[in-house]
Every structure is written in structure tokens, then in C-alpha cells.
Scaffold this motif. Structure first.
Motif, PDB file in Angstrom:
ATOM      1  N   UNK A 181      41.811  52.426  51.942  1.00 30.93           N
ATOM      2  CA  UNK A 181      42.206  51.061  52.209  1.00 30.93           C
ATOM      3  C   UNK A 181      43.642  50.912  52.693  1.00 30.93           C
ATOM      4  N   UNK A 182      43.831  50.226  53.816  1.00 27.63           N
ATOM      5  CA  UNK A 182      45.182  50.007  54.320  1.00 27.63           C
ATOM      6  C   UNK A 182      46.008  49.155  53.360  1.00 27.63           C
ATOM      7  N   UNK A 183      45.379  48.187  52.692  1.00 29.25           N
ATOM      8  CA  UNK A 183      46.131  47.350  51.761  1.00 29.25           C
ATOM      9  C   UNK A 183      46.629  48.146  50.562  1.00 29.25           C
ATOM     10  N   UNK A 184      45.864  49.146  50.145  1.00 30.94           N
ATOM     11  CA  UNK A 184      46.289  49.997  49.024  1.00 30.94           C
ATOM     12  C   UNK A 184      47.486  50.839  49.454  1.00 30.94           C
ATOM     13  N   UNK A 185      47.404  51.390  50.647  1.00 30.59           N
ATOM     14  CA  UNK A 185      48.506  52.199  51.167  1.00 30.59           C
ATOM     15  C   UNK A 185      49.790  51.365  51.244  1.00 30.59           C
TER      16      UNK A 185
ATOM     17  N   UNK B 247      47.234  59.865  48.916  1.00 34.31           N
ATOM     18  CA  UNK B 247      46.460  60.551  49.951  1.00 34.31           C
ATOM     19  C   UNK B 247      45.572  59.520  50.635  1.00 34.31           C
ATOM     20  N   UNK B 248      45.545  59.539  51.951  1.00 31.83           N
ATOM     21  CA  UNK B 248      44.800  58.560  52.729  1.00 31.83           C
ATOM     22  C   UNK B 248      43.550  59.196  53.326  1.00 31.83           C
ATOM     23  N   UNK B 249      42.416  58.552  53.137  1.00 29.19           N
ATOM     24  CA  UNK B 249      41.159  59.009  53.727  1.00 29.19           C
ATOM     25  C   UNK B 249      41.021  58.368  55.097  1.00 29.19           C
TER      26      UNK B 249
ATOM     27  N   UNK C 296      39.191  52.167  45.971  1.00 30.96           N
ATOM     28  CA  UNK C 296      38.465  51.621  47.104  1.00 30.96           C
ATOM     29  C   UNK C 296      39.358  50.611  47.826  1.00 30.96           C
ATOM     30  N   UNK C 297      38.912  50.116  48.969  1.00 29.17           N
ATOM     31  CA  UNK C 297      39.605  49.019  49.635  1.00 29.17           C
ATOM     32  C   UNK C 297      39.176  47.698  48.985  1.00 29.17           C
ATOM     33  N   UNK C 298      39.762  46.598  49.419  1.00 31.13           N
ATOM     34  CA  UNK C 298      39.358  45.291  48.926  1.00 31.13           C
ATOM     35  C   UNK C 298      40.466  44.564  48.197  1.00 31.13           C
TER      36      UNK C 298
END
Length: 283
Positions: free
Chosen positions: A123-127, A139-141, A99-101
Motif C-alpha cells: 500500500x502506498x498510503x502505508x509507505x 519493505x514494499x511489494x 495490507x492497503x486501505x
């Protein structure tokens, strides 16, 4: 010395007029212990009058949703202890959904040491955390970008998830309760989290102890059992017991314990062991 009810009314008035109140300031002002103030804040939160924050409380509506940048610095040690616990249960080669966060972002940082992993995230921060790792497939949703949370939500993200499944799903939360699940500021977030949970074989909610039992917003993600709450060892026993009594498995990550390093730690990760965490049990 004010009565307990009078003190709580004054705390509420201060939070409404100033927007934010800290435990330390309130403890000094009313000449009571920090534990007493925390109980006052918990009661005011349960009554729907104040929203708890890390280290204090705020008036509902004063700060509707903190940005990802703001949340990253809150409960820093607790979030990274939780992240170390979560990383230790992942087996190399698995397909996981992040998840993001900010807490899940700390987990993504821990995953950079893995040799092989498949990660999907909105989540952009995860990417950003995993962008430079050529050993992790990301993989980006896509979907509609929520700037405050730096994550994608909406029909496009939901449609993509419908075609995927995962070994493990790790969810973040603005708050979490035993009876209603994950609390968020936006209904699109809660719909996506519910779908995420349905697509995983093992589901974990990563939430530091300041988020337990709180109701700062009015959007909820209800999670079907079984799922695991991963929090830190500063969680109040009465709060933890509510989750256990509801049939939710609870893991407490030890904040004070330094994460192991070297070959022994690598072996722990390969075998899914975690020396810095313990399950909560009801005696």
C-alpha cells in the motif's frame, strides 16, 4: 404510512434514481426510526439490490468503488479505535504485513511510536505513513498499481509474498461476511489477500461495523481458520454472532474510550495489552 415492503421498494427506487441514500434522509422522509431504515437497508443488501455505505446505501453500479481518499474520511473514529487495538497486540521486533486501505492506514499511523519493527506492504498510503521513521524497516511489494486503492497487485506482488512469512498479517476489506470472507471490487485484490493470509502466523481482518455482512461486489477472499475479525463496538450483535458461530474470533474496539497516553500506555504496548478493546463472547 407505507407498509414495510412498500417502504423498501421506495428506498430502492430512490437509491437507483439518485445514486445514494442516507439513513437520516430516509428516516425523515418515511417518518420511521433510523434503526428501522438500517434494517431495511440490510435486507435490501442481502437481496443484492443495494450496497451499504457508511451512513446509508447506494445503488449497485452507481459508484462501483470508492477511492482511498474517499474511504479515509468514512467511519473515522471507528477505524482509529480498531487501529489502536491492532497496534496494542504487536510486539516490538516482530515482522508484520500490512495490507492497503484506510483502516490499515490508521494502524500504520499508530506504529510510528514503535522503536523497532519490520513492516511489509503493497500500500502506498502505508509507505507514506512510515517513510520518515528510521526505527521501522519497510519493505514494499511491487506489482501493478491500482490507482483507486493506491496499492500494488498482480503476479509480481504474489511472487514476492511467496518468499516471505510474517508474525502477524493485518488485512483490510471493502466488506466481510462470516461465510464468504472478504469482499472486494477486484479479483486481483482477493487473490493477494488470500496469499497474505497464508503467509502469517496470526491473521487479523480490520473492518468497521458498517462493513459486516455486506456484499457490494463479486470478488471474494476465502480465509482458512483461524483468523480474527477486529471491528468496533457499534457492531450489531446478530452480525457478530454469525462470525463467532463460524469459528472466527471477534474483537470489539471501544470507540468512545479515549486511548491511554503516557508511561502506562507505553507499557501496555510493550506487553501487548489493550485497555480499549474487549473480546466478543456468546452468553
Amino acid at each position: 404510512m407505507l407498509s414495510a415492503n412498500a417502504r423498501r421498494e421506495e428506498i430502492y427506487h430512490l437509491a437507483v434514481t439518485t445514486g445514494l441514500a442516507s439513513v437520516e434522509e430516509l428516516s425523515a422522509r418515511f417518518e420511521v426510526t433510523a434503526s428501522t431504515i438500517r434494517r431495511d437497508l440490510a435486507l435490501l443488501n442481502s437481496q443484492g439490490r443495494l450496497a451499504r455505505t457508511y451512513g446509508g446505501a447506494m445503488a449497485l453500479g452507481a459508484h462501483p468503488e470508492a477511492s482511498l481518499r474517499q474511504r479515509t474520511g468514512e467511519a473515522f473514529e471507528q477505524k482509529h479505535a480498531i487501529a489502536r487495538w491492532a497496534a496494542a497486540v504487536i510486539v516490538p521486533g516482530e515482522s508484520i504485513l500490512l495490507d492497503a486501505g484506510s483502516t490499515v492506514g490508521a494502524l500504520a499511523h499508530e506504529l510510528q511510536k514503535f522503536e523497532k519493527l519490520s513492516v511489509t506492504t503493497p500500500g502506498l498510503n502505508i509507505m507514506q505513513e512510515l517513510a520518515d521513521s528510521d526505527r521501522i524497516e519497510v519493505d514494499c511489494i511491487g506489482g501493478r498499481l491500482r490507482s483507486v486503492s493506491q496499492s500494488f497487485v498482480g503476479p509480481l506482488a504474489e511472487a514476492a509474498l511467496e518468499r516471505m512469512s510474517f508474525d502477524r498479517v493485518f488485512l483490510g476489506a471493502d466488506a466481510v461476511t462470516a461465510d464468504d470472507g472478504i469482499c472486494e471490487a477486484d479479483h486481483a485484490q482477493t487473490r493477494l489477500k488470500e496469499l497474505m493470509a497464508r503467509r502469517g502466523n496470526h491473521v487479523y481482518v480490520l473492518a468497521d461495523s458498517t462493513k459486516l455482512g455486506l456484499r457490494p461486489f463479486h470478488a471474494w477472499a476465502r480465509l482458512a481458520l483461524p483468523w480474527t475479525l477486529v471491528t468496533d463496538d457499534g457492531a450489531e450483535p446478530e452480525q457478530v454472532r454469525k462470525f463467532v458461530d463460524a469459528g472466527i474470533k471477534v474483537e470489539l474496539a471501544e470507540v468512545a474510550k479515549t486511548a491511554a497516553t503516557g508511561p502506562a500506555a507505553d507499557q501496555d504496548h510493550r506487553q501487548g495489552n489493550n485497555p480499549s478493546a474487549r473480546p466478543y463472547s456468546v452468553e
